[in-house]
Design a protein around this motif. Structure first.
Motif, short mmCIF file in Angstrom:
data_model
loop_
_atom_site.label_atom_id
_atom_site.label_comp_id
_atom_site.label_asym_id
_atom_site.label_seq_id
_atom_site.Cartn_x
_atom_site.Cartn_y
_atom_site.Cartn_z
N VAL A 236 45.28 25.98 38.22
CA VAL A 236 44.63 27.30 38.11
C VAL A 236 43.73 27.33 36.88
CG1 VAL A 236 46.59 28.33 36.87
CG2 VAL A 236 45.01 29.81 38.12
N THR A 237 42.52 27.87 37.04
CA THR A 237 41.55 27.89 35.95
C THR A 237 41.22 29.30 35.47
OG1 THR A 237 39.71 27.90 37.53
CG2 THR A 237 40.47 25.75 36.74
N GLN A 238 41.51 30.30 36.29
CA GLN A 238 41.18 31.67 35.91
C GLN A 238 42.00 32.67 36.72
OE1 GLN A 238 37.37 33.99 36.99
NE2 GLN A 238 36.82 33.08 35.01
N VAL B 174 39.35 39.44 32.92
CA VAL B 174 39.25 38.01 33.21
C VAL B 174 40.02 37.21 32.16
CG1 VAL B 174 37.68 36.07 33.56
CG2 VAL B 174 37.01 38.39 34.28
N PHE B 175 40.84 36.29 32.64
CA PHE B 175 41.60 35.40 31.75
C PHE B 175 41.31 33.95 32.14
CE2 PHE B 175 43.85 39.42 32.13
CZ PHE B 175 44.08 39.76 30.80
N ASP B 176 40.51 33.29 31.32
CA ASP B 176 40.20 31.87 31.57
C ASP B 176 41.34 31.01 31.03
OD1 ASP B 176 37.66 32.09 32.81
OD2 ASP B 176 36.75 32.49 30.86
N ILE B 177 41.72 30.03 31.81
CA ILE B 177 42.84 29.15 31.45
C ILE B 177 42.31 27.74 31.24
CG2 ILE B 177 45.07 28.23 32.21
CD1 ILE B 177 45.13 30.73 34.16
N ASN B 178 42.41 27.28 30.01
CA ASN B 178 41.94 25.94 29.67
C ASN B 178 43.09 25.10 29.13
OD1 ASN B 178 38.99 26.51 30.03
ND2 ASN B 178 39.42 27.99 28.40
N ILE C 110 44.62 41.09 42.27
CA ILE C 110 44.66 39.94 41.37
C ILE C 110 44.07 38.73 42.09
CG2 ILE C 110 46.16 38.31 40.16
CD1 ILE C 110 47.96 40.64 39.43
N LEU C 111 43.08 38.13 41.46
CA LEU C 111 42.43 36.95 42.01
C LEU C 111 42.81 35.74 41.18
CD1 LEU C 111 38.79 38.41 42.32
CD2 LEU C 111 40.67 38.67 43.93
N ALA C 112 43.02 34.63 41.84
CA ALA C 112 43.31 33.37 41.16
C ALA C 112 42.26 32.34 41.56
CB ALA C 112 44.70 32.87 41.52
N TYR C 113 41.64 31.74 40.57
CA TYR C 113 40.67 30.67 40.82
C TYR C 113 41.38 29.35 40.58
CZ TYR C 113 37.01 34.21 40.91
OH TYR C 113 36.23 35.31 41.24
N THR C 114 41.44 28.53 41.63
CA THR C 114 42.18 27.27 41.55
C THR C 114 41.28 26.09 41.92
OG1 THR C 114 42.92 27.43 43.85
CG2 THR C 114 44.34 28.43 42.18
N HIS C 115 41.75 24.90 41.59
CA HIS C 115 41.05 23.69 42.03
C HIS C 115 41.20 23.54 43.54
CE1 HIS C 115 40.22 22.48 37.97
NE2 HIS C 115 41.50 22.44 37.64
N ASP C 116 40.26 22.83 44.15
CA ASP C 116 40.29 22.64 45.60
C ASP C 116 41.58 21.96 46.06
OD1 ASP C 116 37.82 23.80 45.80
OD2 ASP C 116 36.72 21.89 45.82
#
Length: 208
Positions: A82-84, A102-106, A155-161
């Motif tokens: 998960v990236t965001q 927005v919470f960016d996860i690095n 709540i939206l989660a942006y993840t890798h493919d």
């Protein structure tokens, strides 16, 4: 004779960092939902966390919903999938997005030589950074537009493919963006553990 290998320091740190970040999202979401009036103030009660008082929902349906989401987020954090994360506040009637938290996860860069790990970051320092972010969320009421209309949130989660996404609970959706010409953004503080760095900001609809 079989023996169970002891977990490495890195594995322990990853799990500990994942739990810290997941817990932060829980309290950040509760703080936002309370401060922005998405749920009635009577639905929240005070608890002590991070050396300060924070408000947490008593609404069982909301509590269960957040718990299900955070359980999956925890799994994604462990695998770096998960990236965001975005908490979007939406007008209940018009379905227009009013705010996007927005919470960016690095991932924190690790030392090139694993034999010489960087000193562990004290948990007290991490908690102090989290405390500042939660205080900032509370203080945003001084500049965010007043919301008069009933609202809902998503709540939206942006993840890798390659991420394992449970199809029965998560679906591809609209990003719930705010048009650039009507969007104002405010960067919030960040916090980091030995493994993760969380960058926070809020974008809000401004019709002025």
């Amino acid at each position: 004779m079989a023996t169970k290998q002891a977990p490495t320091r890195q594995a322990i740190t990853l799990k500990g960092s994942t739990n810290l970040v997941t817990e932060f999202f829980k309290y950040a979401a509760n703080t936002i939902l309370f401060q922005r009036g998405v749920y009635p103030s009577d639905d929240f009660h005070m608890v002590k966390k991070y050396g300060q008082t924070v408000l947490v929902t008593q609404d069982l349906a909301l509590e269960n919903y957040l718990e299900r989401i955070l359980k999956q987020v925890n799994k994604w954090l462990l695998t770096g999938a998960v990236t965001q994360l975005v908490l979007a506040i939406i007008s209940k009637d018009s379905r227009i997005t009013l705010e996007r938290w927005v919470f960016d996860i690095n991932l924190v860069d690790q030392p090139a030589d694993p034999a010489e790990p960087a000193p562990a970051k004290p948990e007290s320092e991490i908690q102090a950074e989290i405390r500042y972010i939660l205080k900032q969320i509370v203080s945003t009421v001084t500049f965010l537009p007043i919301i008069d209309d009933p609202t809902v949130f998503n709540i939206l989660a942006y993840t890798h493919d390659s991420a394992d996404v449970p199809a029965d609970e998560w679906v591809d959706t609209d990003p719930l963006a705010i048009e650039a010409s009507k969007s104002q953004q405010v960067k919030l503080r960040s916090f980091s553990t030995d493994v993760h760095r969380i960058e926070a900001m809020v974008a809000y609809r401004y019709e002025g």
